[in-house]
Design a protein around this motif. Structure first.
Motif, PDB file in Angstrom:
ATOM      1  N   ASP A   1      22.416  31.458  49.570  1.00 37.09           N
ATOM      2  CA  ASP A   1      23.148  31.690  50.809  1.00 37.09           C
ATOM      3  C   ASP A   1      24.660  31.648  50.556  1.00 37.09           C
ATOM      4  N   VAL A   2      25.101  30.663  49.782  1.00 38.46           N
ATOM      5  CA  VAL A   2      26.523  30.530  49.481  1.00 38.46           C
ATOM      6  C   VAL A   2      27.008  31.730  48.663  1.00 38.46           C
ATOM      7  N   ARG A   3      26.193  32.123  47.661  1.00 39.32           N
ATOM      8  CA  ARG A   3      26.578  33.252  46.818  1.00 39.32           C
ATOM      9  C   ARG A   3      26.721  34.528  47.652  1.00 39.32           C
ATOM     10  N   ARG A   4      25.752  34.734  48.552  1.00 37.39           N
ATOM     11  CA  ARG A   4      25.820  35.937  49.395  1.00 37.39           C
ATOM     12  C   ARG A   4      27.039  35.908  50.322  1.00 37.39           C
ATOM     13  N   MET A   5      27.396  34.736  50.814  1.00 43.38           N
ATOM     14  CA  MET A   5      28.554  34.622  51.689  1.00 43.38           C
ATOM     15  C   MET A   5      29.841  35.049  50.967  1.00 43.38           C
ATOM     16  N   VAL A   6      29.995  34.544  49.762  1.00 46.49           N
ATOM     17  CA  VAL A   6      31.203  34.890  48.991  1.00 46.49           C
ATOM     18  C   VAL A   6      31.170  36.363  48.573  1.00 46.49           C
ATOM     19  N   MET A   7      30.007  36.826  48.101  1.00 50.42           N
ATOM     20  CA  MET A   7      29.883  38.225  47.687  1.00 50.42           C
ATOM     21  C   MET A   7      30.145  39.167  48.861  1.00 50.42           C
ATOM     22  N   ARG A   8      29.636  38.788  50.048  1.00 48.32           N
ATOM     23  CA  ARG A   8      29.795  39.652  51.220  1.00 48.32           C
ATOM     24  C   ARG A   8      31.286  39.838  51.520  1.00 48.32           C
ATOM     25  N   ARG A   9      32.054  38.758  51.414  1.00 50.17           N
ATOM     26  CA  ARG A   9      33.484  38.863  51.704  1.00 50.17           C
ATOM     27  C   ARG A   9      34.185  39.736  50.672  1.00 50.17           C
ATOM     28  N   GLY A  10      33.856  39.525  49.409  1.00 53.28           N
ATOM     29  CA  GLY A  10      34.500  40.318  48.360  1.00 53.28           C
ATOM     30  C   GLY A  10      34.157  41.791  48.454  1.00 53.28           C
ATOM     31  N   LEU A  11      32.886  42.089  48.698  1.00 51.50           N
ATOM     32  CA  LEU A  11      32.478  43.493  48.780  1.00 51.50           C
ATOM     33  C   LEU A  11      33.015  44.161  50.039  1.00 51.50           C
ATOM     34  N   THR A  12      33.195  43.397  51.110  1.00 52.47           N
ATOM     35  CA  THR A  12      33.815  43.969  52.306  1.00 52.47           C
ATOM     36  C   THR A  12      35.229  44.446  51.991  1.00 52.47           C
ATOM     37  N   ILE A  13      35.965  43.633  51.248  1.00 53.08           N
ATOM     38  CA  ILE A  13      37.312  44.028  50.830  1.00 53.08           C
ATOM     39  C   ILE A  13      37.246  45.288  49.966  1.00 53.08           C
ATOM     40  N   ALA A  14      36.306  45.304  49.004  1.00 54.33           N
ATOM     41  CA  ALA A  14      36.199  46.447  48.085  1.00 54.33           C
ATOM     42  C   ALA A  14      35.791  47.712  48.828  1.00 54.33           C
ATOM     43  N   PHE A  15      34.833  47.594  49.759  1.00 51.06           N
ATOM     44  CA  PHE A  15      34.392  48.775  50.520  1.00 51.06           C
ATOM     45  C   PHE A  15      35.522  49.309  51.396  1.00 51.06           C
ATOM     46  N   ALA A  16      36.274  48.420  52.009  1.00 48.70           N
ATOM     47  CA  ALA A  16      37.386  48.865  52.846  1.00 48.70           C
ATOM     48  C   ALA A  16      38.411  49.623  52.010  1.00 48.70           C
ATOM     49  N   GLY A  17      38.767  49.058  50.852  1.00 53.10           N
ATOM     50  CA  GLY A  17      39.724  49.742  49.981  1.00 53.10           C
ATOM     51  C   GLY A  17      39.195  51.064  49.461  1.00 53.10           C
ATOM     52  N   THR A  18      37.901  51.107  49.126  1.00 57.19           N
ATOM     53  CA  THR A  18      37.298  52.342  48.620  1.00 57.19           C
ATOM     54  C   THR A  18      37.310  53.431  49.680  1.00 57.19           C
ATOM     55  N   ALA A  19      36.982  53.082  50.906  1.00 56.83           N
ATOM     56  CA  ALA A  19      36.970  54.072  51.990  1.00 56.83           C
ATOM     57  C   ALA A  19      38.358  54.656  52.203  1.00 56.83           C
TER      58      ALA A  19
END
Length: 808
Positions: free
Chosen positions: A727-745
């Motif tokens: 759960d903790v890993r997914r929480m941190v990964m979700r935040r990081g990937l949200t940043i990456a997806f926003a920048g990629t878009a």
């Protein structure tokens, strides 16, 4: 002064105590500033440095072009060029340049044979350019008349390579092997004069191209002139178009339009789009670098909140804190900039080693005072960009709140969002560079795999040097060529040999014509496409493994006294007789030929131009009206090419004293020419893209690692309440990937617009190619996912009890 030195000492001590941060910031700066300075060095040499001529912006080069652009450079006859020059109003002065440009010629200097690229020009060529010789004198008008003694002017590079910059080269005589004419060297032109492209020595047109004992000069030329007062390139173009369209001109010439190109653009050629694209890519990389370092400073500022609060509590004003932080940033910039200059020197040296030999002004590309000035400017700009905002943000803290809560609770939501926004911006900029690199790389792959329509494997191209002064007629030349072919066929390992006029990928350096079909008027024939014209022997198509689509190939029965025959490529046949069987149809040969019957059809090949399979027409050698015997041999062989060359050289010399082997190389080596620039483009953009991706990954890793440290108590509480490591890993990964997806878009949206910058560098690929954009986005997201996974995984190792005690 004392205050400044005190600030510098404090900054140096602070940076030493944070060695990891300092190393990351300095190396990031060195990479960004180094690549920026290297590209600035190349751009300064190719785009901004003036040519060694007078008022370069007033110099233009002119030629003709048919409406269908089937030939992009159609020259004038010398007689027409002289007529146009006498009446031109848009140009003050006009000189002539043989349209084939600089071509390799075998030169005898004493007992030494070498190859230099010869350009024939009018005697007033250098006077019109306003180019002053470095040594000796330039060509003069009196050098360009019938009966004038043959003289030559060397390029600066040829003078260095061939004569070791010896002033004694002036007055020496070099012999053009093909004609036996001895040229006296009278001067050396300045470094950087590269027109026609690749010229290593210049000779006057009339002595070089006039048949001995006559005043008949056979040459086609382009024009080069200076725009008259008030005239523009457009008025010069219109004047040449009107000249071509006169009733007195032959029908085909009347359809030509004038083309006018500024001399600087013509010299730079295809390098300008590449340099502009590289400059844009490296500016994006520099911006990513600044953002990355700014992020590091923001993160460090958050971590130093308690230190800054203590300073302010002890009486240090906000301005003093900002100055101290900026001093640290400036020290980082100085160290990073110094390493960047060293990086730039290494990159420039690597670039010049890998760059194609045809790159203009290659010998002038080096890190010089101008480049160093640029590096200092880039360093100072970087300091302002990445240093000011973090310094101000770090100084804006609530002293009492920080002192009460402690360092780990000092990071506000605004600071975290600022750091994450910077990373998203990095990702967006990296997508721009990756997208450009991706479409250029895909373009290179397509160009390397382009269908040639013949088999290039185990094909050797041999260039003959024939002493034209030893033959009175073309028949004598052909007799010697027959003896050479017989000797070559007898060499062990040779499976076949056939002569051709043009070397591979010579472009306009071959023979072109516009035959007229039976039933076409002269005006209709003038609208036909320009065809590659080639002279071949009956075994040519077998030797190159070119398939016969329809009809037959040439045979030994297609002799001089037999009916004239030709073969066409498929696109040429479709143009002349759409929907009709071309076999048995007739064409009128250019020049003194006659009506020729089509006996065969073959595919369009890319022998002359790798990017375009142009329409072609083939004539049997025994019936050809081409004025000279072809001197290029295509040899199908077994074994190793290097083992074949010595035998080839000795057999050709044995065939006749007037024949010699000028050059021999496998066909694939000729591919290096048209592929050199695309390969360099892909390599450099790939380096930039890789650096941008690495910096993005580092930036995201730093932000997420800091986020994990700052949220230690929160994570501890979550785990104490039952959250699993997953759960903790997914929480941190979700935040990081949200940043990456926003920048990629954001980056993908920008790439759709900005990739037009590289459009001129592409082959058979759209600048907005969907598959490429999807692939580079996936690669970048994979890299950022890895950068996010590492701190996410580290977060699962937090002991809740320890975390809660540490934050209590």
């Amino acid at each position: 002064m004392d205050t400044l030195m005190h600030n510098i000492r404090l900054a140096a001590r602070s940076l030493r105590h944070n060695a990891g941060f300092t190393a990351a910031a300095v190396l990031t700066l060195a990479l960004g500033i180094g690549l920026s300075t290297a590209v600035f060095t190349v751009a300064e040499a190719l785009l901004f440095r003036d040519l060694p001529v007078r008022d370069q912006d007033q110099l233009v080069v002119l030629w003709g072009e048919p409406p269908d652009r089937s030939l992009t450079n159609f020259p004038l006859t010398l007689a027409h060029a002289r007529e146009f020059a006498r009446g031109a109003r848009s140009l003050d002065r006009i000189a002539f340049v043989a349209y084939e440009g600089a071509w390799p010629a075998l030169i005898r200097d004493g007992d030494r044979l070498s190859r230099l690229r010869l350009a024939t020009v009018s005697g007033n060529f250098f006077d019109v350019l306003g180019a002053e010789p470095a040594v000796g004198r330039a060509l003069r008008a009196e050098d360009d008349v019938v009966g004038a003694a043959p003289v030559a002017v060397l390029s600066y590079g040829a003078w260095e390579r061939q004569f070791g910059r010896d002033a004694g080269a002036i007055g020496r005589r070099i012999v053009l092997h093909a004609t036996g004419v001895a040229y006296t060297i009278v001067g050396v032109m300045p470094r950087g004069l590269d027109y026609p492209r690749g010229a290593e020595f210049w000779a006057a047109i009339v002595p070089a191209r006039t048949k001995p004992g006559t005043d008949s000069t056979f040459v086609h030329v382009n024009l080069i002139g200076r725009l008259a007062a008030g005239a523009t390139a457009e008025t010069a173009r219109a004047e040449l178009t009107v000249f071509h369209g006169r009733d007195a001109m032959p029908a085909f010439f009347r359809s030509l339009r004038g083309v006018v190109t500024p001399l600087p653009r013509l010299i730079l050629g295809d390098t300008r789009p590449a340099v502009i694209a590289f400059s844009a890519a490296v500016m994006l990389l520099l911006l990513i670098t600044c953002i990355n370092v700014a992020n590091l400073l923001v993160v460090r500022g958050i971590a130093r909140a308690r230190e800054i609060a203590v300073r302010q509590a002890l009486g240090a004003g906000r301005g003093r804190v900002v100055v101290q932080l900026l001093t640290e940033n400036l020290l980082l910039a100085v160290v990073g900039g110094t390493l960047g200059i060293a990086t730039a020197a290494a990159v420039v040296e690597t670039f010049t080693a890998l760059a194609p030999a045809t790159l203009p002004r290659l010998d002038e590309i080096r890190v010089n005072a101008t480049a160093l000035t640029g590096a200092v400017a880039i360093t100072l700009m970087s300091t302002v960009v990445f240093g000011l905002a973090p310094a101000v943000m770090s100084s804006r803290i609530e002293v009492q709140q920080v002192l009460r809560s402690g360092t780990r609770q000092s990071a506000g939501r605004r600071s975290r969002l600022a750091a994450e926004a910077l990373v998203a911006g990095q990702v967006a900029l990296a997508v721009l560079v990756l997208a450009a690199a991706g479409v250029v790389a895909r373009s290179l792959i397509k160009l390397e795999s382009a269908e040639l329509a013949f088999d290039p494997s185990r094909l050797l191209i041999a260039e003959l040097a024939m002493r034209a002064d030893q033959f009175d007629t073309k028949r004598e030349q052909l007799a010697v060529l027959d003896r050479v072919l017989s000797e070559v066929r007898a060499i062990p390992g040779v499976r076949g040999v056939s002569p051709v006029v043009a070397i591979p990928f010579c472009g306009t350096g071959g023979w072109d014509g516009r035959p007229r079909a039976e039933g076409q008027s002269a005006e209709e024939g003038a609208k036909n496409p320009m065809l590659n014209m080639e002279v071949v022997t009956p075994d040519y198509f077998t030797n190159l493994d070119v398939p016969i689509v329809r009809g037959r190939t040439f045979t030994d029965l297609d002799r001089e006294d037999a009916p004239l025959v030709v073969m066409l490529s498929e696109s040429a046949a479709r143009h002349y007789w759409p929907g009709v069987d071309p076999l048995g149809q007739r064409l009128l040969a250019p020049g003194p030929g006659g009506w020729m019957t089509v006996v065969g059809v073959v595919p369009d090949t890319r022998y002359r131009d790798l990017r375009t399979a142009r329409p072609s027409i083939y004539f049997p050698l025994s019936q050809s009206f081409f004025p000279y015997a072809p001197t290029t041999l295509t040899i199908r062989f077994e074994g190793r090419a290097a083992d074949l060359v010595p035998s080839l050289r000795s057999r050709i010399t044995a065939a006749h004293p007037a024949a010699a082997l000028a050059n021999a190389a496998p066909f694939h080596s000729y591919l290096d020419g048209p592929l050199a620039q695309p390969r360099l483009n892909a390599l450099l953009l790939g380096v930039f893209a890789g650096a941008a991706t690495l910096l993005c990954a580092v930036g995201l890793f730093g932000v997420m690692a800091t986020t994990v440290r700052q949220r230690t108590r929160e994570i501890g509480v979550r785990m104490a309440l039952g959250a699993t490591p997953g759960d903790v890993r997914r929480m941190v990964m979700r935040r990081g990937l949200t940043i990456a997806f926003a920048g990629t878009a954001i980056g993908l949206a920008g790439a759709v617009l900005t990739n037009r910058v590289v459009a001129a560098m592409l082959y058979d690929v759209s600048p907005t190619d969907g598959a490429t954009l999807a692939l580079v986005s996936g690669l970048l997201l994979a890299a950022t996912a890895l950068a996010t996974f590492l701190p996410a995984h580290a977060s699962t190792r937090i002991d809740p009890a320890i975390a809660l005690r540490a934050e209590s």
